[in-house]
Scaffold this motif. Structure first.
Motif, PDB file in Angstrom:
ATOM      1  N   ALA A   1     -28.277  17.521 -76.951  1.00  0.00           N
ATOM      2  CA  ALA A   1     -27.144  16.588 -76.929  1.00  0.00           C
ATOM      3  C   ALA A   1     -27.517  15.207 -76.407  1.00  0.00           C
ATOM      4  N   VAL A   2     -28.195  15.147 -75.274  1.00  0.00           N
ATOM      5  CA  VAL A   2     -28.435  13.839 -74.656  1.00  0.00           C
ATOM      6  C   VAL A   2     -29.379  13.003 -75.520  1.00  0.00           C
ATOM      7  N   GLU A   3     -30.459  13.624 -75.952  1.00  0.00           N
ATOM      8  CA  GLU A   3     -31.453  12.901 -76.764  1.00  0.00           C
ATOM      9  C   GLU A   3     -30.825  12.427 -78.068  1.00  0.00           C
ATOM     10  N   CYS A   4     -30.054  13.315 -78.701  1.00  0.00           N
ATOM     11  CA  CYS A   4     -29.450  12.942 -79.988  1.00  0.00           C
ATOM     12  C   CYS A   4     -28.338  11.909 -79.799  1.00  0.00           C
ATOM     13  N   ALA A   5     -27.610  12.005 -78.694  1.00  0.00           N
ATOM     14  CA  ALA A   5     -26.571  10.997 -78.434  1.00  0.00           C
ATOM     15  C   ALA A   5     -27.212   9.608 -78.348  1.00  0.00           C
ATOM     16  N   ARG A   6     -28.303   9.523 -77.608  1.00  0.00           N
ATOM     17  CA  ARG A   6     -28.980   8.218 -77.479  1.00  0.00           C
ATOM     18  C   ARG A   6     -29.496   7.731 -78.821  1.00  0.00           C
ATOM     19  N   ALA A   7     -30.090   8.641 -79.585  1.00  0.00           N
ATOM     20  CA  ALA A   7     -30.650   8.252 -80.888  1.00  0.00           C
ATOM     21  C   ALA A   7     -29.539   7.828 -81.846  1.00  0.00           C
ATOM     22  N   ALA A   8     -28.400   8.529 -81.791  1.00  0.00           N
ATOM     23  CA  ALA A   8     -27.282   8.180 -82.683  1.00  0.00           C
ATOM     24  C   ALA A   8     -26.717   6.813 -82.309  1.00  0.00           C
ATOM     25  N   LEU A   9     -26.626   6.546 -81.016  1.00  0.00           N
ATOM     26  CA  LEU A   9     -26.136   5.228 -80.583  1.00  0.00           C
ATOM     27  C   LEU A   9     -27.106   4.140 -81.030  1.00  0.00           C
TER      28      LEU A   9
END
Ligand SMILES: *Cc1c(COP(=O)(O)O)cnc(C)c1O
Length: 373
Positions: free
Chosen positions: A44-52
């Motif tokens: 979640a955290v890694e993908c949230a940052r990448a999506a942002l």
């Protein structure tokens, strides 16, 4: 190199590029990346940052606890959480600066109780438009929006958005739901609300039904580079699968014709052959239902699982191929590179690609490529 024994490699640049591509397709003012359920198994955290980084300006989660975990990791983008414990106390959500989805009058009052002038609860009201899950029923909508307006005037809440969710049963069913939602938006405005966000589409409708887009779309599956429907592949949509699920051959044995393989001997060798042992099992979320069917790629060649998937492992009959202990086994990844895709596993297990990636866990190690980190 001890990496890769049981490993999901997540390409964060693919996540960012997928979001950028999706933004370009839909052209909406806002794009939400849905990172619930550990970003569909991707982290979640890694993908949230990448999506942002790829241009998403909202994040979506089911549970408030998932939103709080993002905040604790330092993610400060807007987050909406929409599925709550019946006794949810929204104070933690307000303190964390999360928006909460409201599906009942009781939730609205609970959110208002957690907010106060100067620090109102930021809410998004969900209208039930035909999925028969949660959401405020149409019969109660006018009373609830009237009450929401009152609570907004008092300073306890801010109504930031109105939303709903589609069934994807058919374009006509979705159009009917969109018509109900449009009615709901009008009634909310008539009650004096001026919500900044209006949204109903997840990946499937956002990509295939332009009238579903309003001013925000919620993309989950597509962020991870998978297609939400059979009509178009991820590659045709310009998306790249972010996850490669792999392991390393843990043992190799040469066996005679007629050798039974794995529990129950549902597979027997037809000739003298080589068996390779792959250390991923249903503890990692490999569907036992894909026994005898799940595809793998070993040293660039395609095979199917031989016999039962066990808790920790499964076996692959590789014939006379020169497979060695330590060779890489790819269960799925980007089909453009010649390996099976999550879609192939979905077919082998009679399920959908969503479930194939989201169910992964157990002893699997997640490692990341690309991204800002
Ligand atoms: C999971 C979910 C989404 C994302 O759906 P995808 O089909 O993965 O894009 C969007 N909205 C809600 C309410 C959801 O529960």
């Amino acid at each position: 190199m001890s990496g890769g024994f049981r490993e999901a490699v997540i390409d964060l640049d693919a996540v960012s590029a997928n979001v950028a591509r999706l933004r370009e397709i839909v052209g909406t003012e806002h794009v939400m990346a849905v990172v619930k359920a550990n970003a569909y198994g991707h982290g979640a955290v890694e993908c949230a940052r990448a999506a942002l980084a790829g241009g998403a300006d909202w994040l979506g989660v089911a549970d408030i606890s998932e939103g709080i975990a993002l905040r604790e990791a330092g993610v400060d983008a807007p987050v909406l959480a929409w599925l709550h414990d019946p006794d949810e106390d929204f104070a933690a959500a307000v303190a964390a600066g999360l928006d909460v989805g409201i599906s009942s009058r009781a939730q609205l009052e609970a959110a208002a109780a957690a907010g106060a002038p100067g620090r109102p609860a930021s809410v998004q009201l969900k209208l039930e438009t035909g999925l028969s899950r949660n959401g405020i029923p149409a019969s109660e909508w006018e009373a609830v929006v009237a009450r929401a307006h009152e609570l907004e005037e008092s300073g306890a809440i801010v109504v930031r958005g109105l939303f709903s969710h589609l069934s994807n049963a058919s374009p006509d069913d979705d159009r009917a739901a969109i018509a109900k939602f449009t009615w709901g938006v009008e009634r909310a405005e008539a009650a004096g609300l001026r919500p900044e966000l209006r949204h109903i589409a997840a990946s499937a409708a956002a990509l295939s039904l332009p009238e579903s887009r309003f001013n925000l779309v919620r993309f989950g599956l597509a962020v991870y580079g998978l297609s939400p429907f059979g009509a178009a592949s991820a590659a045709e949509l310009g998306l790249r699968p972010a996850m490669t699920l792999r392991g390393r051959v843990a043992a190799v044995r040469r066996v005679a014709a007629g050798t039974g393989v794995s529990y129950d001997y549902t597979y027997r060798t037809e000739a003298e052959t080589t068996l390779a042992l792959v250390p991923l099992g249903y503890a990692e979320g490999i569907p036992r239902h894909a026994s005898g069917r799940g595809p793998v790629s070993i040293a660039g060649k395609r095979y199917r699982i031989s016999g039962r998937v066990a808790m920790d492992q499964f076996v692959v009959d590789v014939g006379n191929a020169e497979v060695e202990v330590g060779d890489e086994v790819v269960l799925f990844g980007d089909p453009a590179t010649g390996v099976p895709g999550a879609d192939d596993w979905a077919e082998a297990a009679d399920t959908i690609n969503y479930e194939i990636v989201t169910r992964l866990g157990g002893r699997l190690r997640r490692t990341y490529r690309g991204g800002a980190a």
